[in-house]
Design an enzyme around this catalytic site. Structure first.
Site, PDB file in Angstrom:
ATOM      1  N   THR A  95      88.220 -41.773  18.736  1.00  0.00           N
ATOM      2  CA  THR A  95      86.900 -42.109  18.575  1.00  0.00           C
ATOM      3  C   THR A  95      86.527 -43.575  18.996  1.00  0.00           C
ATOM      4  O   THR A  95      85.776 -43.989  19.741  1.00  0.00           O
ATOM      5  CB  THR A  95      86.341 -41.862  17.400  1.00  0.00           C
ATOM      6  N   LYS A 111      82.308 -26.472  17.549  1.00  0.00           N
ATOM      7  CA  LYS A 111      83.415 -27.223  17.163  1.00  0.00           C
ATOM      8  C   LYS A 111      82.690 -28.723  16.507  1.00  0.00           C
ATOM      9  O   LYS A 111      81.615 -29.154  17.006  1.00  0.00           O
ATOM     10  CB  LYS A 111      84.069 -27.872  18.438  1.00  0.00           C
ATOM     11  N   LYS A 136      79.268 -28.257  12.392  1.00  0.00           N
ATOM     12  CA  LYS A 136      79.448 -29.340  11.571  1.00  0.00           C
ATOM     13  C   LYS A 136      79.611 -28.831  10.195  1.00  0.00           C
ATOM     14  O   LYS A 136      78.918 -27.985   9.777  1.00  0.00           O
ATOM     15  CB  LYS A 136      78.309 -30.446  11.544  1.00  0.00           C
ATOM     16  N   ASN A 150      87.389 -45.278  10.157  1.00  0.00           N
ATOM     17  CA  ASN A 150      88.273 -44.687  11.255  1.00  0.00           C
ATOM     18  C   ASN A 150      87.958 -45.410  12.633  1.00  0.00           C
ATOM     19  O   ASN A 150      88.627 -45.842  13.438  1.00  0.00           O
ATOM     20  CB  ASN A 150      88.407 -43.122  11.522  1.00  0.00           C
ATOM     21  N   SER A 191      90.116 -34.184  20.162  1.00  0.00           N
ATOM     22  CA  SER A 191      90.298 -32.671  19.273  1.00  0.00           C
ATOM     23  C   SER A 191      90.362 -31.479  20.641  1.00  0.00           C
ATOM     24  O   SER A 191      90.844 -30.616  20.168  1.00  0.00           O
ATOM     25  CB  SER A 191      88.989 -32.643  18.444  1.00  0.00           C
ATOM     26  N   LYS A 241      77.420 -33.660  22.444  1.00  0.00           N
ATOM     27  CA  LYS A 241      78.581 -34.519  22.797  1.00  0.00           C
ATOM     28  C   LYS A 241      79.572 -33.330  23.766  1.00  0.00           C
ATOM     29  O   LYS A 241      79.982 -34.050  24.761  1.00  0.00           O
ATOM     30  CB  LYS A 241      79.444 -34.683  21.658  1.00  0.00           C
TER      31      LYS A 241
HETATM   32  N1  GLU Z   1      83.878 -35.812  13.565  1.00  0.00           N
HETATM   33  C1  GLU Z   1      83.823 -36.144  14.959  1.00  0.00           C
HETATM   34  C2  GLU Z   1      82.541 -36.191  15.676  1.00  0.00           C
HETATM   35  O1  GLU Z   1      81.550 -36.347  14.895  1.00  0.00           O
HETATM   36  C3  GLU Z   1      84.811 -35.430  15.490  1.00  0.00           C
HETATM   37  C4  GLU Z   1      84.559 -33.897  15.534  1.00  0.00           C
HETATM   38  C5  GLU Z   1      85.702 -33.099  16.296  1.00  0.00           C
HETATM   39  O2  GLU Z   1      86.756 -33.936  16.741  1.00  0.00           O
HETATM   40  O3  GLU Z   1      85.615 -31.941  16.510  1.00  0.00           O
HETATM   41  O4  GLU Z   1      82.275 -36.101  16.580  1.00  0.00           O
END
Ligand code: GLU
Length: 408
Positions: free
Chosen positions: A184, A64, A100, A215, A342, A88
Site C-alpha cells: 500500500t 476482493k 469488504k 501499515n 494482493s 480500486k
Molecule cells: N484493505 C486493503 C484496501 O483497502 C487491501 C485489500 C486487499 O488487499 O484485498 O485496499
C-alpha cells in the site's frame, strides 16, 4: 461516506452515459451478510461480537477486499468500503469486484488468544460466501498477517484441503507474496512521485506530512525519507510530532508498537488537527476517514494531498481543495497498491509459483503509473477533478460487464 460514494457513482455513470438502471444496480452491494461471533474471553465470560461481509459486485470476477477490526466498524461503512474496492480494482484493471469485511471490536484491548478465536469464528460464520473463486479477504485497519494466518488455517480445515488462495496478506511461509506488507505504501509513494512531477515539485527536499503510522503511514514515511524527501510531521492516534528539518524515521519505526503508536514517548506533541494544517508540500492522510472536512479544508497548506487512508476527505472538502488549486489524488487510486499486490499473491497461490521481490515491485510500479496516467488523462479530457475521474475509470468495466451479463 456511503451516501457520498453513491452521489459520485451517480455522477460518474451519467458522465459515461449509463442510465438510471445501471445506478440502481451499482449503488449498493449485491450481497451483505451480518454475523454474530461468540468468543470465550480470557476472564471466562463469553462475548458476542458483530461482524459483516459485503460483496459489491462480482460481474468481472470474484470480490476482493480487506477485513477491519475496529470499534467504529458499522454496516454503512463496510458497504461503502466494498464499493471502493470495486472502484480500486476497476482503476488498476484487476479481474475482481469489490468486497469488504469488518468486526466491531477493539483489538488493542484483546489478548492474542481472544483475537485468534474471533478470527477463526468470523471465518466459520462467513465461510459459505467466501473462497478463492468467490470472495477473497485481506488485511485492513488493525488486522495483519498473523490474523490472515489464523483465518487461512481455519478455512483450510473447514474445506479439508490447503486453500492459500482464500485470503491474501498472509505470512510468506504460508503463501504470502513478497512485497505485500509494504505494497500500500509503495503504491502511494509511486503515486506521490507522479503527482509531484505533474506539479513540478522535486521530491528531493519536498516537505511531507503523514497522518497515521500504521501499515501505510509508517512504510510510506520510510519510502519518502529514502527518496530524499523531508518528513516534517507524522502522527498516531494520540498525537503528532513535527520537525521542520525532517524527523528521524528509522528511530520512529524502531520505537512504535504494533498499532503504530509512538507519540507517548515524546513530550512536545501537537494534535492531529494541527498536523494536517502544517506548512508542507505534500500531505498524506494515512489514518482514518473524515479527517479533511469543510472545517479545515481552507487551512490545509499542502500543494498536493494524496489520500492513503480510505475516505479521509469529505466531498465538501474535496470541492474546497480543488477550488483552491490543491492537487488531490483520491484514495481509490493512490492506495490501490495493496489490492494490486494482493492480486499478485492470489495469482502466485493459484499457480504455486512464487515471484521475486523485484518482479512484484516492477509489476506494481507499472500498474500504479498506468493507473495514475489514465485517471489524470480522463480528468483532463472530461474537465473533472481527480476523484470523479477515478470513479469514472473505476466503474466503467463493472458497468460494461454488468451490461453483457444482462444485469442492467
Ligand atoms: N484493505 C486493503 C484496501 O483497502 C487491501 C485489500 C486487499 O488487499 O484485498 O485496499
Amino acid at each position: 461516506m456511503y451516501h457520498s460514494t453513491q452521489t459520485v457513482i451517480h455522477e460518474a455513470l451519467k458522465k459515461l452515459n449509463f442510465g438510471d438502471q445501471m445506478y440502481e444496480l451499482l449503488k449498493e452491494p449485491l450481497r451483505f451478510l451480518e454475523v454474530r461471533i461468540p468468543v470465550k474471553m480470557d476472564d471466562g465470560t463469553v462475548k458476542v461480537f458483530t461482524g459483516y461481509r459485503s460483496q459489491h459486485n462480482d460481474s468481472v470476477g470474484p470480490t476482493k477486499g480487506g477485513i477491519r477490526f475496529h470499534p467504529e466498524v458499522n454496516e454503512a461503512e463496510v458497504k461503502a468500503l466494498s464499493i471502493w474496492m470495486s472502484l480500486k480494482c476497476g482503476i488498476t484493471n484487476l479481474p475482481f469486484g469489490g468486497g469488504k469485511g469488518g468486526i466491531i471490536c477493539d483489538p488493542r484491548e484483546m489478548s492474542g488468544r481472544e483475537l485468534e478465536c474471533l478470527s477463526r469464528g468470523y471465518v466459520r460464520a462467513i465461510s459459505q460466501i467466501v473462497g478463492p473463486c468467490k470472495d477473497i479477504p485481506a488485511p485492513d485497519v488493525y488486522t495483519n498477517s498473523q490474523i490472515m494466518a489464523w483465518m487461512v488455517d481455519e478455512y483450510s480445515h473447514l474445506r479439508e484441503f490447503d486453500s492459500p488462495g482464500f485470503i491474501t496478506g498472509k505470512p510468506l511461509v504460508l503463501g504470502g507474496s513478497k512485497g505485500r506488507e509494504t505494497a500500500t505504501a509503495h503504491g502511494v509513494a509511486i503515486v506521490i512521485e507522479e503527482a509531484a512531477k505533474k506539479k513540478g515539485i522535486n521530491l528531493k527536499d519536498a516537505r511531507v506530512v503523514i497522518q497515521g503510522f500504521g501499515n501505510a503511514g509508517s512504510y510510506l514515511a520510510k519510502f519518502m525519507h529514502d527518496a530524499g524527501a523531508k518528513v516534517v510531521g507524522v502522527s498516531d492516534v494520540l498525537g503528532a510530532i513535527t520537525d521542520p528539518n525532517g524527523l528521524d524515521i528509522d528511530y520512529l519505526l524502531d520505537c512504535r508498537d504494533s498499532f503504530g503508536t509512538f507519540s507517548s514517548l515524546f513530550s512536545n506533541t501537537i494534535s492531529n488537527k494541527e498536523l494536517l494544517e502544517l506548512d508542507c508540500d505534500i500531505l498524506v492522510p494515512a489514518a482514518i476517514s473524515n479527517q479533511i472536512t469543510e472545517e479545515n479544508a481552507y487551512d490545509i497548506k499542502a500543494l498536493i494531498v494524496v489520500e492513503a487512508a480510505n475516505g479521509p476527505t469529505t466531498l465538501e472538502a474535496t470541492k474546497i481543495l480543488n477550488d483552491r488549486g490543491v492537487f488531490l489524488v483520491p484514495d481509490i487510486l493512490s492506495n490501490a497498491g495493496g489490492v494490486t499486490v494482493s492480486y499478485f499473491e492470489w495469482v502466485q497461490n493459484n499457480q504455486s509459483y512464487y515471484w521475486t521481490e523485484e518482479e512484484v515491485d516492477n509489476k506494481l510500479k507499472k500498474i500504479m503509473v498506468d493507473s495514475f496516467e489514465n485517471v489524470y488523462r480522463i480528468s483532463k479530457i472530461h474537465q473533472v477533478d481527480m476523484r470523479l475521474a477515478a470513479y469514472m475509470v473505476g466503474i466503467k468495466k463493472l458497468a460494461e460487464a454488468s451490461c453483457f451479463r444482462g444485469w442492467a
